[in-house]
Motif scaffolding. Structure first.
Motif, short mmCIF file in Angstrom:
data_model
loop_
_atom_site.label_atom_id
_atom_site.label_comp_id
_atom_site.label_asym_id
_atom_site.label_seq_id
_atom_site.Cartn_x
_atom_site.Cartn_y
_atom_site.Cartn_z
N GLY A 180 4.84 6.51 -13.08
CA GLY A 180 5.72 6.04 -12.01
C GLY A 180 6.55 4.84 -12.40
O GLY A 180 7.74 4.77 -12.11
N ALA A 181 5.90 3.87 -13.07
CA ALA A 181 6.64 2.68 -13.51
C ALA A 181 7.73 3.06 -14.50
O ALA A 181 8.87 2.58 -14.41
CB ALA A 181 5.67 1.67 -14.13
N ASN A 182 7.38 3.92 -15.46
CA ASN A 182 8.38 4.34 -16.43
C ASN A 182 9.58 5.01 -15.75
O ASN A 182 10.73 4.84 -16.18
CB ASN A 182 7.75 5.32 -17.43
CG ASN A 182 6.77 4.66 -18.38
OD1 ASN A 182 6.62 3.44 -18.39
ND2 ASN A 182 6.09 5.48 -19.17
N SER A 237 0.84 -1.20 0.00
CA SER A 237 0.00 0.00 0.00
C SER A 237 0.87 1.24 0.00
O SER A 237 2.03 1.22 0.43
CB SER A 237 -0.90 0.02 1.24
OG SER A 237 -0.13 0.29 2.40
N SER A 238 0.29 2.34 -0.45
CA SER A 238 1.01 3.61 -0.37
C SER A 238 1.23 4.02 1.08
O SER A 238 2.22 4.68 1.40
CB SER A 238 0.24 4.70 -1.13
OG SER A 238 -1.09 4.79 -0.66
N GLU A 239 0.31 3.61 1.96
CA GLU A 239 0.50 3.91 3.38
C GLU A 239 1.72 3.19 3.94
O GLU A 239 2.53 3.77 4.65
CB GLU A 239 -0.76 3.53 4.16
CG GLU A 239 -0.68 3.89 5.64
CD GLU A 239 -1.96 3.61 6.40
OE1 GLU A 239 -2.00 3.96 7.60
OE2 GLU A 239 -2.91 3.05 5.82
N GLU A 240 1.86 1.92 3.60
CA GLU A 240 3.02 1.15 4.05
C GLU A 240 4.31 1.74 3.50
O GLU A 240 5.32 1.86 4.21
CB GLU A 240 2.89 -0.30 3.59
CG GLU A 240 4.10 -1.16 3.95
CD GLU A 240 4.09 -2.52 3.26
OE1 GLU A 240 5.03 -3.31 3.52
OE2 GLU A 240 3.17 -2.80 2.46
N ALA A 241 4.29 2.13 2.23
CA ALA A 241 5.50 2.62 1.56
C ALA A 241 5.82 4.06 1.94
O ALA A 241 6.95 4.52 1.73
CB ALA A 241 5.33 2.52 0.05
N PRO A 276 2.53 8.70 -8.52
CA PRO A 276 3.71 8.27 -9.29
C PRO A 276 5.05 8.42 -8.58
O PRO A 276 6.09 8.21 -9.21
CB PRO A 276 3.66 9.18 -10.52
CG PRO A 276 3.11 10.46 -9.98
CD PRO A 276 2.07 10.05 -8.97
N ASP A 277 5.06 8.79 -7.31
CA ASP A 277 6.32 8.83 -6.58
C ASP A 277 6.99 7.46 -6.67
O ASP A 277 6.32 6.42 -6.61
CB ASP A 277 6.06 9.19 -5.11
CG ASP A 277 7.34 9.33 -4.32
OD1 ASP A 277 8.00 10.37 -4.44
OD2 ASP A 277 7.69 8.37 -3.60
N THR A 278 8.31 7.45 -6.79
CA THR A 278 9.00 6.19 -7.07
C THR A 278 9.22 5.32 -5.84
O THR A 278 9.55 4.13 -5.98
CB THR A 278 10.36 6.48 -7.73
OG1 THR A 278 11.13 7.32 -6.87
CG2 THR A 278 10.17 7.16 -9.08
N GLY A 279 9.03 5.86 -4.64
CA GLY A 279 9.31 5.09 -3.44
C GLY A 279 8.49 3.82 -3.33
O GLY A 279 8.99 2.78 -2.89
N ILE A 280 7.22 3.86 -3.73
CA ILE A 280 6.37 2.68 -3.62
C ILE A 280 6.82 1.58 -4.58
O ILE A 280 6.75 0.39 -4.25
CB ILE A 280 4.88 3.06 -3.86
CG1 ILE A 280 3.96 1.88 -3.52
CG2 ILE A 280 4.66 3.56 -5.27
CD1 ILE A 280 2.48 2.26 -3.50
N TYR A 281 7.34 1.96 -5.73
CA TYR A 281 7.87 0.98 -6.68
C TYR A 281 9.15 0.35 -6.13
O TYR A 281 9.37 -0.86 -6.29
CB TYR A 281 8.15 1.63 -8.03
CG TYR A 281 6.93 2.20 -8.70
CD1 TYR A 281 6.15 1.42 -9.54
CD2 TYR A 281 6.56 3.53 -8.50
CE1 TYR A 281 5.02 1.94 -10.17
CE2 TYR A 281 5.44 4.05 -9.11
CZ TYR A 281 4.67 3.26 -9.94
OH TYR A 281 3.56 3.78 -10.55
#
Length: 255
Positions: free
Chosen positions: A205-207, A164-168, A173-178
């Motif tokens: 974000g993936a790109n 989840s974005s909360e966990e990350a 599109p911020d890259t931290g979650i990826y």
């Protein structure tokens, strides 16, 4: 077979990451998902169908989305609550803490209740299991509904992880979650695909981190919370049915 949109790497893949809403799960009941907002306004004494109230809701959404778009990370429960509070303010009243607490509970219930998997979601995930590929969800979601939505429909047994974005502490599109999702997968960016419905969130974000991207097209369904974000991202592939992911991985893996 998914449509190849831009030339790129033909290297094999070892896993697939999926967005949740609009991708692995459907927004077909989005009106029911939004009922908590209308119920909160009714408790404040307003008719949600009134044109003036509807205009206030649209203006409030634009205001709140614009403010949240500048944040690297946020809880979606806070955004949803702020939309109600901002609508009330534009209508000249204050939403009480009690009304907002009731809204929070009803909104959480409706997200879990009215966001079903796509009809080919389980078969697509099982196809990846059969091919020995890693499967995970990477979602701009709060913890209190990401796991419950997945588990409610029995897809937890077909997934290796969900993030989840909360966990990350990071919203696409911020890259931290990826980065966190890749760490869980123990994979390099070039080894996986990312499937999502949002150019602004998923594909951009993936790109940005070098993950090959697959856009699933939902005709007539606007991307939630995309106000003000860049829409120029180009996916590597475009699909209209989730199961087309299997064709893409088969081609890339020479199957």
């Amino acid at each position: 077979m998914g449509e190849r949109v831009r030339p790129g790497s033909e290297d094999s893949v070892s896993g697939v990451l999926f967005d949740l809403g609009g991708t692995l799960f459907s927004y077909e009941h989005r009106e029911q998902m939004g009922q908590a907002n209308a119920a909160a306004l009714a408790r404040l004494g307003f008719d949600p169908a009134d044109p003036g109230v509807r205009a206030a809701r649209r203006a409030a959404s634009e205001d709140v989305h614009r403010a949240y778009a500048e944040r690297r990370s946020f809880r979606h429960a806070d955004l949803f609550r702020d939309r109600v509070a901002r609508t009330a303010a534009l209508l000249g009243v204050e939403a009480s803490a009690e009304i907002l607490e009731i809204f929070d509970a009803e909104n959480l219930h409706n997200i879990i209740e009215f966001m079903p998997p796509r009809r080919d979601a389980a078969a697509t995930l099982q196809g990846l299991v059969d091919r020995g590929l890693y499967r995970a969800v990477v979602s701009n979601a709060d913890d209190d509904y990401l796991g419950p939505v997945i588990e409610r429909h029995g897809l937890d047994g077909l997934l290796d992880h969900w993030t989840s974005s909360e966990e990350a502490g990071s919203c696409k599109p911020d890259t931290g979650i990826y980065d966190l999702a890749l760490a869980k997968a123990a994979s390099a960016a070039g080894d996986v695909l990312f499937v999502g419905d949002s150019l602004e969130h998923d594909i951009a974000g993936a790109n940005a981190v070098g993950i090959r991207s697959v856009l699933i097209v939902n005709e007539g369904v606007p991307t939630p919370l995309a106000d003000g974000l860049d829409t120029t991202a180009v996916p590597d592939f475009r699909i209209v049915r989730l199961r087309e992911v299997l064709d893409i991985v088969d081609e890339l893996n020479g199957r």
